[in-house]
Design a protein around this motif. Sequence first.
Motif, short mmCIF file in Angstrom:
data_model
loop_
_atom_site.label_atom_id
_atom_site.label_comp_id
_atom_site.label_asym_id
_atom_site.label_seq_id
_atom_site.Cartn_x
_atom_site.Cartn_y
_atom_site.Cartn_z
N LYS A 272 6.67 -9.28 -7.96
CA LYS A 272 6.91 -7.84 -7.85
C LYS A 272 5.71 -7.21 -7.16
O LYS A 272 4.57 -7.61 -7.39
CB LYS A 272 7.08 -7.24 -9.24
N CYS A 273 5.96 -6.22 -6.31
CA CYS A 273 4.88 -5.54 -5.61
C CYS A 273 5.28 -4.06 -5.47
O CYS A 273 6.35 -3.76 -4.96
CB CYS A 273 4.66 -6.17 -4.23
N GLN A 274 4.41 -3.18 -5.98
CA GLN A 274 4.68 -1.74 -5.88
C GLN A 274 3.52 -1.07 -5.15
O GLN A 274 2.36 -1.39 -5.41
CB GLN A 274 4.80 -1.11 -7.26
N ASN A 275 3.84 -0.14 -4.27
CA ASN A 275 2.84 0.63 -3.54
C ASN A 275 2.77 2.01 -4.17
O ASN A 275 3.75 2.74 -4.19
CB ASN A 275 3.23 0.72 -2.07
N LYS A 276 1.59 2.34 -4.72
CA LYS A 276 1.37 3.67 -5.29
C LYS A 276 0.09 4.24 -4.70
O LYS A 276 -0.99 3.70 -4.93
CB LYS A 276 1.26 3.59 -6.82
N ALA A 277 0.24 5.29 -3.92
CA ALA A 277 -0.89 5.97 -3.30
C ALA A 277 -1.75 5.02 -2.48
O ALA A 277 -2.97 5.12 -2.46
CB ALA A 277 -1.73 6.68 -4.35
N GLY A 278 -1.13 4.06 -1.82
CA GLY A 278 -1.85 3.13 -0.97
C GLY A 278 -2.36 1.89 -1.67
O GLY A 278 -2.79 0.94 -1.03
N PHE A 279 -2.33 1.87 -3.00
CA PHE A 279 -2.75 0.70 -3.76
C PHE A 279 -1.53 -0.16 -4.05
O PHE A 279 -0.45 0.36 -4.35
CB PHE A 279 -3.41 1.10 -5.08
N CYS B 65 -2.39 -8.04 -10.40
CA CYS B 65 -3.55 -7.67 -9.59
C CYS B 65 -3.30 -6.30 -8.96
O CYS B 65 -2.17 -5.93 -8.70
CB CYS B 65 -3.75 -8.67 -8.46
N THR B 66 -4.38 -5.60 -8.72
CA THR B 66 -4.32 -4.35 -7.97
C THR B 66 -5.15 -4.53 -6.71
O THR B 66 -6.31 -4.92 -6.79
CB THR B 66 -4.88 -3.18 -8.81
N LEU B 67 -4.54 -4.26 -5.58
CA LEU B 67 -5.23 -4.39 -4.30
C LEU B 67 -5.45 -3.00 -3.71
O LEU B 67 -4.52 -2.21 -3.59
CB LEU B 67 -4.41 -5.22 -3.32
N SER B 68 -6.70 -2.73 -3.34
CA SER B 68 -7.01 -1.48 -2.66
C SER B 68 -6.40 -1.52 -1.26
O SER B 68 -6.00 -2.59 -0.78
CB SER B 68 -8.53 -1.32 -2.55
N TYR C 125 -7.92 -1.47 1.52
CA TYR C 125 -8.68 -2.43 2.32
C TYR C 125 -8.30 -3.86 1.97
O TYR C 125 -8.05 -4.68 2.87
CB TYR C 125 -10.19 -2.24 2.11
N ASP C 126 -8.25 -4.19 0.67
CA ASP C 126 -7.89 -5.55 0.27
C ASP C 126 -6.49 -5.92 0.76
O ASP C 126 -6.26 -7.02 1.25
CB ASP C 126 -7.94 -5.71 -1.25
N ALA C 127 -5.56 -4.98 0.66
CA ALA C 127 -4.19 -5.24 1.11
C ALA C 127 -4.15 -5.51 2.61
O ALA C 127 -3.37 -6.34 3.07
CB ALA C 127 -3.28 -4.06 0.76
N SER C 128 -5.04 -4.86 3.37
CA SER C 128 -5.07 -5.08 4.82
C SER C 128 -5.58 -6.47 5.17
O SER C 128 -5.37 -6.94 6.28
CB SER C 128 -5.93 -4.02 5.52
N GLN C 129 -6.24 -7.15 4.24
CA GLN C 129 -6.78 -8.48 4.47
C GLN C 129 -5.78 -9.60 4.14
O GLN C 129 -6.03 -10.76 4.42
CB GLN C 129 -8.05 -8.70 3.65
N VAL C 130 -4.66 -9.25 3.51
CA VAL C 130 -3.65 -10.25 3.16
C VAL C 130 -2.95 -10.72 4.41
O VAL C 130 -2.55 -9.92 5.26
CB VAL C 130 -2.63 -9.66 2.15
N LYS C 131 -2.80 -12.03 4.54
CA LYS C 131 -2.10 -12.62 5.68
C LYS C 131 -0.87 -13.36 5.18
O LYS C 131 -0.93 -14.06 4.17
CB LYS C 131 -3.02 -13.58 6.42
#
Length: 57
Positions: free
Chosen positions: A5-12, A28-31, A33-39
Amino acid sequence: MEVVKCQNKAGFLFVTAKGVKTGNFYECTLSPYDASQVKILEGRGIDFATLGHLWVC
């Protein structure tokens, strides 16, 4: 890791994932910036690859 499951709340991104080998669940919570590093890797379905220190659950 398999993303369950993945939810986007206010960019996180709030991610619930399951270890493919262990079957353990992680949250996990990805900021932004962290989300932009996921490939996304192609070939065996969808895998998330990133630097190890960013994907700490």
